[in-house]
Design an enzyme around this catalytic site. Structure first.
Site, PDB file in Angstrom:
ATOM      1  N   SER A   1       1.085  -1.412   0.131  1.00 33.16           N
ATOM      2  CA  SER A   1      -0.068   0.014   0.163  1.00 33.16           C
ATOM      3  C   SER A   1       1.071   0.930   0.140  1.00 33.16           C
ATOM      4  O   SER A   1       1.787   1.619   0.359  1.00 33.16           O
ATOM      5  CB  SER A   1      -0.923   0.245   1.249  1.00 33.16           C
TER       6      SER A   1
HETATM    7  N1  SAH Z   1      -0.690  -4.852   4.078  1.00 32.28           N
HETATM    8  C1  SAH Z   1       0.232  -5.316   2.618  1.00 32.28           C
HETATM    9  C2  SAH Z   1      -1.040  -4.822   1.839  1.00 32.28           C
HETATM   10  C3  SAH Z   1      -0.773  -5.847   0.796  1.00 32.28           C
HETATM   11  S1  SAH Z   1      -2.049  -5.955  -0.385  1.00 32.28           S
HETATM   12  C4  SAH Z   1       1.583  -5.090   2.896  1.00 32.28           C
HETATM   13  O1  SAH Z   1       1.764  -4.027   3.306  1.00 32.28           O
HETATM   14  O2  SAH Z   1       1.609  -4.727   2.079  1.00 32.28           O
HETATM   15  C5  SAH Z   1      -3.724  -7.072  -0.042  1.00 32.28           C
HETATM   16  C6  SAH Z   1      -3.418  -8.484   0.408  1.00 32.28           C
HETATM   17  O3  SAH Z   1      -4.400  -9.241   0.962  1.00 32.28           O
HETATM   18  C7  SAH Z   1      -2.419  -9.276  -0.683  1.00 32.28           C
HETATM   19  O4  SAH Z   1      -1.412  -9.406  -0.978  1.00 32.28           O
HETATM   20  C8  SAH Z   1      -3.478 -10.352  -1.218  1.00 32.28           C
HETATM   21  O5  SAH Z   1      -2.797 -11.290  -2.120  1.00 32.28           O
HETATM   22  C9  SAH Z   1      -4.234 -10.386   0.075  1.00 32.28           C
HETATM   23  N2  SAH Z   1      -5.767 -10.746   0.112  1.00 32.28           N
HETATM   24  C10 SAH Z   1      -6.601 -10.980  -0.650  1.00 32.28           C
HETATM   25  N3  SAH Z   1      -7.519 -11.285   0.216  1.00 32.28           N
HETATM   26  C11 SAH Z   1      -7.390 -12.019   0.886  1.00 32.28           C
HETATM   27  C12 SAH Z   1      -7.805 -13.060   1.489  1.00 32.28           C
HETATM   28  N4  SAH Z   1      -9.346 -13.376   1.571  1.00 32.28           N
HETATM   29  N5  SAH Z   1      -7.952 -13.454   3.182  1.00 32.28           N
HETATM   30  C13 SAH Z   1      -6.313 -12.851   3.345  1.00 32.28           C
HETATM   31  N6  SAH Z   1      -4.638 -12.140   2.361  1.00 32.28           N
HETATM   32  C14 SAH Z   1      -5.964 -11.309   1.423  1.00 32.28           C
END
Ligand code: SAH
Length: 227
Positions: A77
């Site tokens: 993000s």
């Molecule tokens: N918080 C992260 C942002 C990652 S983007 C950071 O600081 O880098 C969002 C993430 O959510 C992705 O890696 C995606 O694979 C994950 N995601 C999507 N759906 C999900 C679910 N149902 N359960 C767990 N993770 C999920």
């Protein structure tokens, strides 16, 4: 004691000094200046080495206020959004926080600087395992990573004082509401896949849910079928 140590550190690792300066500039020019005032949040944003949580090819961009690709079609993000979501839950050192969507581990690390325990769930195994290793290499001992579908939350560790969801579901996952402690806060982007979503702040008071939309945002989709 402190200054000689810092000077020695930066003499051995001049690159780290450049990253630290870039991090300070990012916080001043893009985070503080856009209304983030919580001192703990600003300190954490000045501390967490984002460049160590992005792929090597993205390191030169680590301190731009932008989301960046981290592989598997996912993104880390934008720093301002991380600071904004973190400020909304008003973190303190006694809190146990659940994050859905570990991704790079950056949001988890920012939380871990301020709260007691962070529980974070990632649905894509390769990302979750990489984040777990990177966070442990950085010395975080209060981050617990689980591979799985975050829809179900983490029932064994419930209740949570705060929940941060970093992927966008089209509606609120009920198990997460159930796992929020009384007085707890949840921040979650809600909306259709690949469109503008509403960042929503949910508070549980006297067993009742209060929800309000705080900002338009764009997150990767909350998936259910990757495992
Ligand atoms: N918080 C992260 C942002 C990652 S983007 C950071 O600081 O880098 C969002 C993430 O959510 C992705 O890696 C995606 O694979 C994950 N995601 C999507 N759906 C999900 C679910 N149902 N359960 C767990 N993770 C999920």
């Amino acid at each position: 004691m402190f200054w000689p140590f810092l000077i020695m550190f930066f003499t051995i690792f001049p690159q780290e000094e450049k990253y630290a300066a870039a991090r300070d500039r990012l916080v001043k020019d893009h985070i503080q200046s856009q209304g983030i005032h919580n001192k703990k949040v600003l300190k954490a944003m000045r501390t967490v080495p984002r460049h160590k949580l992005v792929p090597p090819s993205q390191r030169p961009n680590a301190y731009l206020d932008r989301p960046l690709p981290i592989g598997d079609g996912q993104t880390i993000s934008q720093p301002f959004i991380v600071a904004f979501m973190t400020q909304l839950i008003d973190p303190n050192k006694d809190m146990r926080v659940l994050e859905i969507g570990t991704g790079s581990g950056y949001q988890a690390a920012v939380l871990a600087e301020m709260v007691d325990q962070v529980y974070t769930i990632e649905i894509i195994r390769s990302l979750g395992e990489k984040a777990e290793k990177d966070l442990s290499d950085l010395g975080y001992e209060n981050i617990n990573v689980r591979i799985g579908d975050g829809y179900a939350g983490w029932p064994e560790e419930t209740p949570f004082d705060a929940i941060i969801v970093t992927a966008a579901p089209d509606r609120l996952p009920q198990p997460l509401i159930d796992q929020l402690a009384e007085g707890g806060k949840m921040v979650v982007p809600i909306g259709p896949v690949n469109q503008i979503q509403e960042l929503t702040l949910i508070e549980k008071k006297n067993g009742k849910i209060r929800s309000r939309s705080v900002a338009p945002v764009r997150f990767v989709p909350f998936t259910r079928d990757t495992l």
